[in-house]
Design a protein around this motif. Structure first.
Motif, PDB file in Angstrom:
ATOM      1  N   MET A 142       0.822  -1.214   0.000  1.00 49.28           N
ATOM      2  CA  MET A 142       0.000   0.000   0.000  1.00 49.28           C
ATOM      3  C   MET A 142       0.850   1.256   0.000  1.00 49.28           C
ATOM      4  O   MET A 142       0.523   2.241  -0.669  1.00 49.28           O
ATOM      5  CB  MET A 142      -0.929  -0.015   1.219  1.00 49.28           C
ATOM      6  CG  MET A 142      -2.064  -1.011   1.108  1.00 49.28           C
ATOM      7  SD  MET A 142      -3.073  -1.201   2.594  1.00 49.28           S
ATOM      8  CE  MET A 142      -3.308   0.435   3.146  1.00 49.28           C
ATOM      9  N   LEU A 143       1.955   1.241   0.730  1.00 51.30           N
ATOM     10  CA  LEU A 143       2.852   2.394   0.726  1.00 51.30           C
ATOM     11  C   LEU A 143       3.477   2.611  -0.635  1.00 51.30           C
ATOM     12  O   LEU A 143       3.629   3.736  -1.101  1.00 51.30           O
ATOM     13  CB  LEU A 143       3.947   2.228   1.776  1.00 51.30           C
ATOM     14  CG  LEU A 143       3.557   2.430   3.213  1.00 51.30           C
ATOM     15  CD1 LEU A 143       4.714   2.079   4.134  1.00 51.30           C
ATOM     16  CD2 LEU A 143       3.113   3.863   3.444  1.00 51.30           C
ATOM     17  N   ALA A 202       2.158   1.802  -3.467  1.00 49.89           N
ATOM     18  CA  ALA A 202       1.122   2.285  -4.381  1.00 49.89           C
ATOM     19  C   ALA A 202       0.805   3.761  -4.142  1.00 49.89           C
ATOM     20  O   ALA A 202       0.397   4.471  -5.056  1.00 49.89           O
ATOM     21  CB  ALA A 202      -0.149   1.459  -4.223  1.00 49.89           C
ATOM     22  N   ALA A 203       1.044   4.238  -2.914  1.00 52.07           N
ATOM     23  CA  ALA A 203       0.721   5.615  -2.589  1.00 52.07           C
ATOM     24  C   ALA A 203       1.802   6.595  -3.026  1.00 52.07           C
ATOM     25  O   ALA A 203       1.554   7.785  -3.170  1.00 52.07           O
ATOM     26  CB  ALA A 203       0.497   5.758  -1.077  1.00 52.07           C
ATOM     27  N   VAL A 204       3.006   6.090  -3.247  1.00 50.32           N
ATOM     28  CA  VAL A 204       4.109   6.959  -3.650  1.00 50.32           C
ATOM     29  C   VAL A 204       4.009   7.251  -5.134  1.00 50.32           C
ATOM     30  O   VAL A 204       3.969   6.337  -5.951  1.00 50.32           O
ATOM     31  CB  VAL A 204       5.474   6.287  -3.336  1.00 50.32           C
ATOM     32  CG1 VAL A 204       6.621   7.120  -3.861  1.00 50.32           C
ATOM     33  CG2 VAL A 204       5.601   6.053  -1.858  1.00 50.32           C
ATOM     34  N   PRO A 205       3.953   8.532  -5.504  1.00 53.20           N
ATOM     35  CA  PRO A 205       3.868   8.843  -6.928  1.00 53.20           C
ATOM     36  C   PRO A 205       5.194   8.553  -7.640  1.00 53.20           C
ATOM     37  O   PRO A 205       6.266   8.749  -7.085  1.00 53.20           O
ATOM     38  CB  PRO A 205       3.558  10.340  -6.960  1.00 53.20           C
ATOM     39  CG  PRO A 205       4.001  10.845  -5.636  1.00 53.20           C
ATOM     40  CD  PRO A 205       3.909   9.715  -4.661  1.00 53.20           C
TER      41      PRO A 205
END
Length: 133
Positions: free
Chosen positions: A126-127, A129-132
């Motif tokens: 999840m982390l 996936a959250a990082v652009p």
């Protein structure tokens, strides 16, 4: 090929190093004794190796049968790995007086270690996936 095997052994060694204190803590709860670090490390390394082997075997069976397209490969591999890990933990974690902690206590240790590991995996995913990008 040597690099792949070396990477797998290194990854298992580091993972077992991280999992060992958890196995010691869970053993103190499930079996009423705290195994030595070396005993818990050997059990953790062996259980992770058995888990890896069973996941690969189940994944190869699913790929060969064509069912990997229909089902998620992780869940059947995970379900196949739990009894393998439970057996290994139950045999290799040995109480000084009574011997091995057994399959039931090994199952408890295995389920909790697997749930903790999977939750860490999902958190990292999840982390990521959250990082652009």
């Amino acid at each position: 090929m040597v690099h792949i095997i070396g990477s797998i052994v290194l990854g298992l060694s580091i993972s077992a190093f991280v999992v060992t204190p958890v196995v010691q803590f869970l053993s103190s709860i499930a079996a009423d004794f705290r195994p030595s670090y070396s005993m818990a490390y050997k059990a953790s390394f062996s259980a992770l190796l058995g888990c890896l082997a069973s996941v690969f075997i189940v994944g190869d069976i699913l790929d060969a049968s064509g069912a990997a397209i229909i089902v998620n490969r992780n869940l059947p591999g995970l379900l196949a790995a739990l009894p393998v890990e439970a057996y290994i933990f139950g045999r290799l974690i040995r109480h000084p007086v009574t011997g091995g902690v057994g399959f039931v206590n090994g199952s408890l240790i295995s389920v909790i270690v697997t749930l903790l590991g999977y939750s860490v995996y999902l958190g990292i995913k999840m982390l990521a996936a959250a990082v652009p990008v």
